[in-house]
Design an enzyme around this catalytic site. Structure first.
Site, PDB file in Angstrom:
ATOM      1  N   TYR A 145       0.825  -1.213   0.000  1.00 40.13           N
ATOM      2  CA  TYR A 145       0.000   0.000   0.000  1.00 40.13           C
ATOM      3  C   TYR A 145       0.859   1.262   0.000  1.00 40.13           C
ATOM      4  O   TYR A 145       0.459   2.281  -0.545  1.00 40.13           O
ATOM      5  CB  TYR A 145      -0.891   0.030   1.256  1.00 40.13           C
ATOM      6  CG  TYR A 145      -2.197  -0.710   1.132  1.00 40.13           C
ATOM      7  CD1 TYR A 145      -2.229  -2.046   0.766  1.00 40.13           C
ATOM      8  CD2 TYR A 145      -3.398  -0.068   1.405  1.00 40.13           C
ATOM      9  CE1 TYR A 145      -3.423  -2.726   0.681  1.00 40.13           C
ATOM     10  CE2 TYR A 145      -4.605  -0.741   1.325  1.00 40.13           C
ATOM     11  CZ  TYR A 145      -4.611  -2.071   0.954  1.00 40.13           C
ATOM     12  OH  TYR A 145      -5.800  -2.739   0.868  1.00 40.13           O
ATOM     13  N   LYS A 193       3.540 -15.151   1.823  1.00 36.75           N
ATOM     14  CA  LYS A 193       3.748 -15.808   0.523  1.00 36.75           C
ATOM     15  C   LYS A 193       5.262 -15.964   0.369  1.00 36.75           C
ATOM     16  O   LYS A 193       5.875 -15.504  -0.605  1.00 36.75           O
ATOM     17  CB  LYS A 193       3.114 -14.931  -0.579  1.00 36.75           C
ATOM     18  CG  LYS A 193       3.107 -15.559  -1.946  1.00 36.75           C
ATOM     19  CD  LYS A 193       2.077 -16.653  -2.130  1.00 36.75           C
ATOM     20  CE  LYS A 193       2.275 -17.340  -3.470  1.00 36.75           C
ATOM     21  NZ  LYS A 193       1.447 -18.550  -3.617  1.00 36.75           N
ATOM     22  N   ASP A 225      -2.485 -18.337  -0.064  1.00 35.32           N
ATOM     23  CA  ASP A 225      -3.460 -19.031  -0.916  1.00 35.32           C
ATOM     24  C   ASP A 225      -4.123 -20.170  -0.141  1.00 35.32           C
ATOM     25  O   ASP A 225      -5.342 -20.336  -0.156  1.00 35.32           O
ATOM     26  CB  ASP A 225      -2.825 -19.516  -2.234  1.00 35.32           C
ATOM     27  CG  ASP A 225      -1.450 -20.146  -2.075  1.00 35.32           C
ATOM     28  OD1 ASP A 225      -0.911 -20.179  -0.941  1.00 35.32           O
ATOM     29  OD2 ASP A 225      -0.893 -20.636  -3.092  1.00 35.32           O
ATOM     30  N   ASP A 249      -6.300  -7.279   4.154  1.00 35.99           N
ATOM     31  CA  ASP A 249      -7.465  -6.635   3.533  1.00 35.99           C
ATOM     32  C   ASP A 249      -8.345  -7.693   2.878  1.00 35.99           C
ATOM     33  O   ASP A 249      -9.565  -7.745   3.083  1.00 35.99           O
ATOM     34  CB  ASP A 249      -6.982  -5.624   2.483  1.00 35.99           C
ATOM     35  CG  ASP A 249      -8.145  -4.922   1.797  1.00 35.99           C
ATOM     36  OD1 ASP A 249      -9.062  -4.478   2.497  1.00 35.99           O
ATOM     37  OD2 ASP A 249      -8.135  -4.833   0.547  1.00 35.99           O
ATOM     38  N   ASP A 253     -12.198  -9.566   4.372  1.00 33.97           N
ATOM     39  CA  ASP A 253     -13.483  -9.515   3.647  1.00 33.97           C
ATOM     40  C   ASP A 253     -14.007 -10.940   3.457  1.00 33.97           C
ATOM     41  O   ASP A 253     -15.204 -11.194   3.572  1.00 33.97           O
ATOM     42  CB  ASP A 253     -13.337  -8.845   2.272  1.00 33.97           C
ATOM     43  CG  ASP A 253     -13.749  -7.369   2.277  1.00 33.97           C
ATOM     44  OD1 ASP A 253     -13.506  -6.685   3.298  1.00 33.97           O
ATOM     45  OD2 ASP A 253     -14.307  -6.895   1.265  1.00 33.97           O
TER      46      ASP A 253
HETATM   47  C1  IPM Z   1     -10.370  -1.323   4.161  1.00 33.93           C
HETATM   48  C2  IPM Z   1     -10.509  -0.679   2.799  1.00 33.93           C
HETATM   49  C3  IPM Z   1      -9.331   0.238   2.545  1.00 33.93           C
HETATM   50  C4  IPM Z   1      -8.068  -0.629   2.506  1.00 33.93           C
HETATM   51  C5  IPM Z   1      -9.417   1.115   1.289  1.00 33.93           C
HETATM   52  C6  IPM Z   1     -10.677   1.905   1.216  1.00 33.93           C
HETATM   53  C7  IPM Z   1      -8.236   2.046   1.215  1.00 33.93           C
HETATM   54  O1  IPM Z   1     -10.651  -1.650   1.806  1.00 33.93           O
HETATM   55  O2  IPM Z   1     -10.309  -0.582   5.163  1.00 33.93           O
HETATM   56  O3  IPM Z   1     -10.373  -2.547   4.264  1.00 33.93           O
HETATM   57  O4  IPM Z   1      -7.775  -1.238   1.478  1.00 33.93           O
HETATM   58  O5  IPM Z   1      -7.376  -0.662   3.534  1.00 33.93           O
HETATM   59 MN    MN Z   2     -10.946  -3.666   2.589  1.00 33.82          MN
END
Ligand code: IPM
Ligand code: MN
Ligand code: NAD
Length: 370
Positions: A145, A193, A225, A249, A253
């Site tokens: 990032y 990884k 993975d 990240d 999710d």
């Molecule tokens: C998160 C989001 C952020 C990230 C984006 C919006 C910059 O996806 O907080 O998980 O990737 O960290």
């Molecule tokens: Mn995110």
């Protein structure tokens, strides 16, 4: 004695951000009142809302307000206008990334807690999910990032990002993960990884060295993975997970789906003095303005704030228990609704916020810690 006032900066942001933050604020106000605490609030601009008003996704006034805060609660940033044109030089997400960087929030803690009442809301089988309780430590101010160089050549036919980690950046997040594991099942999975990436080889080596200080904690290394697969194959094997910015990240999710919805996942970004509390989800433009967004991720982020930033453990537990009570009574936003949920109990964002707040006084009297 007059209680000390804690000052909270609210950053509603974009899309459903303002809708869920409004509900979290109602819950915070009620909870403070019930427990005899005092809170003050200030609102500031971030993301697309800030670009529209000032041209900057993190205006200096917002950063200054955040630096004066005892804690910060964010909604979400992001707008389809930039998602349609990804090369736009100024984007809402930069506001959040710069905020994390400026406040040195290197550790993003994402608890994956399954409410029993939602076992049937996930796309996974209840018997796979039951008993899952994972604490993710996502490194938040390093990795691909922020690594330099980043860029694109003039002809725009080539682009590059750099995944970089220093030993010190890995050490400090690893320590937090090992310390947390000591309060739990004493298992840490470090995800990388290292079979391909040099930065992951340093990651693995550093975490292994750090683990020598925690002989009572089991350390497992896992490739990302495989981890993505194991998370949905057998999620109970995980206790504490520590991983880099990008892998964290993506994996969180995915892990959100274990809880039934991305709208259930709160987080705490910590590391320095001022903490930022933020739902894991984004601005969900498909739901913005419909009163359909699930505000529980934001409400539970507020609970993490009371716990981590203020040490108000009972008040934080009361919010978690109010959410349990809400779910046990059958109330759901549409993202959590199942065919057998009676329509009368599928309600909007605002109604969920009101209900959670209304249960706080009752659970405050009766409930043990979760
Ligand atoms: C998160 C989001 C952020 C990230 C984006 C919006 C910059 O996806 O907080 O998980 O990737 O960290
Ligand atoms: Mn995110
Ligand atoms: P998203 O998290 O906004 O939405 C993904 C899916 O989950 C959508 O179907 C959405 O409707 C659903 N969802 C998300 N939050 C929900 C909630 N509270 N209740 C019910 N359903 C919910 O991710 P995306 O669609 O990939 O991104 C949209 C925008 O948000 C993008 O501009 C992205 O950059 C931004 N984003 C911001 C953050 C943040 O501010 N922390 C996080 C992720 C994405």
């Amino acid at each position: 004695m007059k209680p000390q006032t804690k000052h909270i900066v609210l950053l509603p942001g974009d899309g459903i951000g303002p809708e869920v933050v409004a509900q979290a604020r109602i819950v915070l106000e009620t909870t403070a009142q019930v427990f005899g605490y005092s809170l003050s609030f200030e609102q500031a601009l971030i993301g697309h809302a800030a670009i529209e008003a000032t041209g900057d996704p993190l205006p200096p006034d917002t950063l200054a307000a955040c630096r004066r805060a005892d804690a910060i609660l964010l909604g979400a940033v992001g707008h389809p206008q930039y998602d349609r044109n990804p090369s736009t030089p100024i984007r809402p997400e930069q506001g959040l990334l710069r905020l994390r960087q400026n406040l040195h929030l290197f550790a993003n803690i994402r608890p994956i807690r399954i409410f029993d009442e939602l076992l049937d809301a996930s796309s996974l089988k209840p018997e796979i999910l039951q008993g899952t309780n994972i604490l993710f430590f996502r490194e938040l101010t390093g990795g691909i990032y922020f690594g330099q160089p980043k860029g694109r050549d003039k002809a725009r036919n080539r682009a590059w990002d750099t995944m970089t980690y220093s030993r010190q950046e890995i050490q400090r997040i690893a320590r937090m993960a090992f310390e947390a594991a000591r309060q739990r099942r004493r298992i840490v999975h470090s995800i990388d990884k290292a079979n391909v990436l040099e930065s992951s080889r340093l990651w693995r080596e550093t975490v292994t060295t750090e683990s020598k200080n925690y002989p009572d904690v089991q350390l497992h290394h896992m490739y990302v993975d495989n981890a993505a697969m194991q998370l949905i194959r057998a999620p109970r094997q995980f206790d504490v997970v520590v991983t880099s910015n990008l892998f964290g990240d993506i994996l969180t999710d995915e892990a959100a789906q274990l809880t039934g919805s991305l709208g259930m996942l709160p987080s705490a970004s910590t590391g320095a003095q001022i903490g930022l509390f933020e739902p894991v989800h984004g601005s969900a433009p498909d739901l913005a303005g419909t009163d359909k967004a699930n505000p529980l991720a934001a409400i539970l982020s507020a609970a993490l704030m009371l716990e981590h930033a203020f040490g108000w453990h009972e008040a934080a537990h009361a919010i978690w228990n109010s959410v349990s009570h809400l779910l046990a009574e059958g109330w759901r936003t549409p993202d959590l609704a199942q065919p057998h949920t009676p329509a009368a109990k599928v309600v909007g964002t605002q109604q969920i916020g009101k209900l959670v707040a209304s249960f706080v006084p009752m659970v405050a009297l009766s409930s043990p810690a979760p």
